[in-house]
Write a protein that holds these residues in place. Structure first.
Motif, short mmCIF file in Angstrom:
data_model
loop_
_atom_site.label_atom_id
_atom_site.label_comp_id
_atom_site.label_asym_id
_atom_site.label_seq_id
_atom_site.Cartn_x
_atom_site.Cartn_y
_atom_site.Cartn_z
N VAL A 1 -50.43 68.25 42.29
CA VAL A 1 -49.07 67.68 42.22
C VAL A 1 -48.05 68.82 42.08
CG1 VAL A 1 -47.51 66.35 40.75
CG2 VAL A 1 -49.76 65.41 41.33
N VAL A 2 -48.35 69.78 41.22
CA VAL A 2 -47.42 70.91 41.05
C VAL A 2 -47.35 71.72 42.35
CG1 VAL A 2 -46.94 73.03 39.76
CG2 VAL A 2 -47.75 71.00 38.56
N THR A 3 -48.48 71.88 43.02
CA THR A 3 -48.49 72.60 44.30
C THR A 3 -47.57 71.90 45.30
OG1 THR A 3 -50.77 73.25 43.89
CG2 THR A 3 -50.00 73.49 46.14
N PRO B 1 -47.25 69.78 26.88
CA PRO B 1 -47.65 69.23 28.18
C PRO B 1 -48.51 70.20 28.99
CG PRO B 1 -45.29 68.92 27.83
CD PRO B 1 -45.78 69.80 26.71
N ARG B 2 -49.40 69.63 29.81
CA ARG B 2 -50.25 70.44 30.71
C ARG B 2 -49.37 71.29 31.63
NH1 ARG B 2 -52.21 73.46 33.14
NH2 ARG B 2 -53.98 73.50 34.56
N TRP B 3 -48.29 70.69 32.17
CA TRP B 3 -47.37 71.43 33.05
C TRP B 3 -45.93 71.11 32.67
CZ3 TRP B 3 -49.35 74.74 36.67
CH2 TRP B 3 -50.67 74.54 37.09
N TYR B 4 -45.08 72.11 32.68
CA TYR B 4 -43.63 71.94 32.55
C TYR B 4 -43.03 72.84 33.61
CZ TYR B 4 -38.96 72.18 30.47
OH TYR B 4 -37.60 72.12 30.25
N ASP C 1 -50.75 65.40 30.94
CA ASP C 1 -52.20 65.56 30.74
C ASP C 1 -52.93 65.29 32.06
OD1 ASP C 1 -52.03 62.81 31.08
OD2 ASP C 1 -51.93 62.45 28.93
N TRP C 2 -54.25 65.30 31.99
CA TRP C 2 -55.06 65.13 33.21
C TRP C 2 -55.01 63.70 33.75
CZ3 TRP C 2 -57.32 68.42 29.37
CH2 TRP C 2 -57.31 69.77 29.74
N SER C 3 -54.49 62.77 32.94
CA SER C 3 -54.38 61.40 33.46
C SER C 3 -53.06 61.23 34.23
CB SER C 3 -54.50 60.37 32.35
OG SER C 3 -53.37 60.47 31.50
N LEU C 4 -52.35 62.33 34.41
CA LEU C 4 -51.14 62.36 35.23
C LEU C 4 -49.98 61.52 34.68
CD1 LEU C 4 -52.45 62.40 38.90
CD2 LEU C 4 -51.77 64.30 37.47
N GLN C 5 -49.93 61.41 33.35
CA GLN C 5 -48.72 60.88 32.74
C GLN C 5 -47.65 61.93 33.01
OE1 GLN C 5 -48.56 58.07 30.88
NE2 GLN C 5 -50.76 57.71 31.04
N GLY D 1 -37.71 60.07 38.09
CA GLY D 1 -38.62 59.62 39.15
C GLY D 1 -40.08 59.82 38.75
N THR D 2 -40.95 59.29 39.60
CA THR D 2 -42.38 59.48 39.36
C THR D 2 -42.81 60.82 39.99
OG1 THR D 2 -42.78 58.25 41.35
CG2 THR D 2 -42.94 57.02 39.29
N LEU D 3 -43.98 61.27 39.62
CA LEU D 3 -44.49 62.53 40.17
C LEU D 3 -44.77 62.37 41.66
CD1 LEU D 3 -46.98 63.32 37.27
CD2 LEU D 3 -44.79 64.46 37.71
N PRO D 4 -44.60 63.44 42.45
CA PRO D 4 -44.92 63.30 43.88
C PRO D 4 -46.42 63.15 44.11
CG PRO D 4 -44.39 65.58 43.35
CD PRO D 4 -44.14 64.78 42.09
N GLU D 5 -46.78 62.71 45.29
CA GLU D 5 -48.19 62.68 45.69
C GLU D 5 -48.78 64.08 45.59
OE1 GLU D 5 -50.27 60.16 47.25
OE2 GLU D 5 -48.78 58.98 46.13
N ALA D 6 -50.05 64.16 45.27
CA ALA D 6 -50.69 65.47 45.16
C ALA D 6 -50.88 66.11 46.53
CB ALA D 6 -52.04 65.33 44.48
#
Ligand code: NAD
Length: 359
Positions: free
Chosen positions: A133-135, A237-240, A252-256, A295-300
């Motif tokens: 997702v971050v990529t 958080p896993r990513w910021y 987290d890894w559950s993509l919250q 918004g929601t996270l983009p598609e991975a």
């Protein structure tokens, strides 16, 4: 064994070795035909799981039916097991960290080349959805151009197991989780590192690091923090990530997670001052609701195939490896640099991720 499948023997049938057996189960081109572990208890566990256990590594090497050796032992013996495997004409999948030094990795790569066999390192976390997702955010500028990436994993359980506490086995968190997070970062960002500083933590009193922080500045303007902690009873958080148009967070890894971006349809909205502690602030007031879009996270980002599908195609000469040995080498150089920066307290500048291989 099915005639068309490549026979894989797992060496080191512990936590990860037995997990590999499950991962490979049902694969159309690979089949685990046996295992070897130094401990009789683990050989017994393997037999109970339905995988015959060899009595010695020599017996694995001498078995002409074995095409692939998957090394899932503690880190200190990866090199010698791999070199012997290549000399016996086997392909190797090796767990991360591939080995403990750049020099040892060159020896492994040379042995693979001389034997005309494949060495592929199991950098499986390139396939993690949170990372992809971050990529996607990075490649597609979904929150504008990224200029800040913070990648963290936090636990509160200390360093796990036994050998991970010991330097001679290649223990410590930089070599354990660090190698995953750094591999992800360098896989995503193709840019020179201009500056690097770091800090290792030894809170638990082990001889090896129980966590670390590395700060990196890339030539393309991205600054990154990579942090691993094993004494964090509350996790960050896993990513910021921050971009020129907004901010993203993955808990987290559950993509919250969520993104908050500037609303392009609104001109600048002056924030209202808020009471903050005993003071008043406009600077730190939250942006007005009309000025932003949550918004929601983009598609991975999509990976073309799985690690094991790719490996099977590579040994059949049909594909290039997704995990390339040059990339593994870059991460080893970066780990060396992080150890050096932490030891000296210096900021390393313009260091070379591609120094010439020793001749
Ligand atoms: P572990 O201690 O659970 O298992 C290691 C096993 O190797 C033990 O059963 C031990 O008896 C055996 N062993 C030790 N030396 C041996 C030798 N010379 N020959 C044969 N067997 C030997 O450790 P683990 O957690 O499974 O870690 C194993 C490897 O997998 C490490 O390199 C680790 O970094 C890696 N790992 C990778 C991931 C991942 O997500 N990619 C996750 C966990 C572990």
């Amino acid at each position: 064994m099915t005639a068309s499948k490549h026979a894989v023997v797992i060496v080191g049938y512990g936590g990860m070795g037995s997990y590999h057996a499950k991962l490979i189960q049902g694969h159309p081109k690979l089949e685990v035909t046996g295992t070897f572990d130094l401990l009789e208890g683990r050989r017994e566990a393997s037999r109970e799981d339905g995988y015959p256990a060899y009595d010695s590594y020599e017996a694995v090497l001498q078995d002409a039916a074995v095409e692939v050796i998957l090394i899932a032992t503690p880190n200190d013996v990866h090199k010698e097991l791999a070199v012997q495997a290549f000399q016996a004409g086997k392909h190797v999948i090796c767990e991360k960290p591939v080995t403990l030094s750049v020099e040892d990795f060159h020896i492994m790569v040379t042995a693979a080349k001389e034997a005309g066999r494949t060495l592929m390192v199991h950098q499986n976390r390139r396939w993690d959805e949170d990372f992809r997702v971050v990529t996607q955010m990075y490649r597609e500028n979904t929150i504008g151009e990224l200029f800040r990436i913070e990648s963290r994993v936090h636990g509160a359980n200390g360093i796990p197991g036994d050998w991970r506490h010991l330097e001679e086995f290649g223990g410590g968190m930089l070599l354990d989780w660090g190698v995953h997070l750094l591999d992800q970062l360098l896989y995503m960002i193709d840019s020179r590192i201009l500056r690097l500083s770091s800090r290792l933590s030894f809170i638990l009193g082990n001889g090896v690091d129980d966590g670390f922080e590395a700060m990196l500045e890339f030539e393309n303007g991205i600054s990154a923090v990579v942090e691993v902690g094993t004494t964090n009873f509350i996790t960050l958080p896993r990513w910021y990530v921050k971009g020129t148009e907004g901010t993203g967070v993955i808990e987290d890894w559950s993509l919250q997670g969520r993104t908050v971006t500037r609303n392009p349809d609104m001109a600048h909205v002056e924030p209202k001052p808020i009471q903050a502690g005993v003071g008043l602030t406009k600077t730190m007031a939250p942006p007005s609701e009309e000025a932003t879009i949550t918004g929601t996270l983009p598609e991975a980002f999509h990976m073309p195939c799985s690690f094991f599908d790719n490996f099977a195609e590579v040994i059949e000469g049909k594909a290039e490896p997704i995990v390339k040995n040059e990339e593994v080498l870059r991460v080893l150089h970066l780990i060396d640099a992080i150890f050096q920066a932490a030891r000296t307290g210096e900021t390393l500048k313009d260091f070379d991720l591609y120094p010439a291989a020793p001749t």
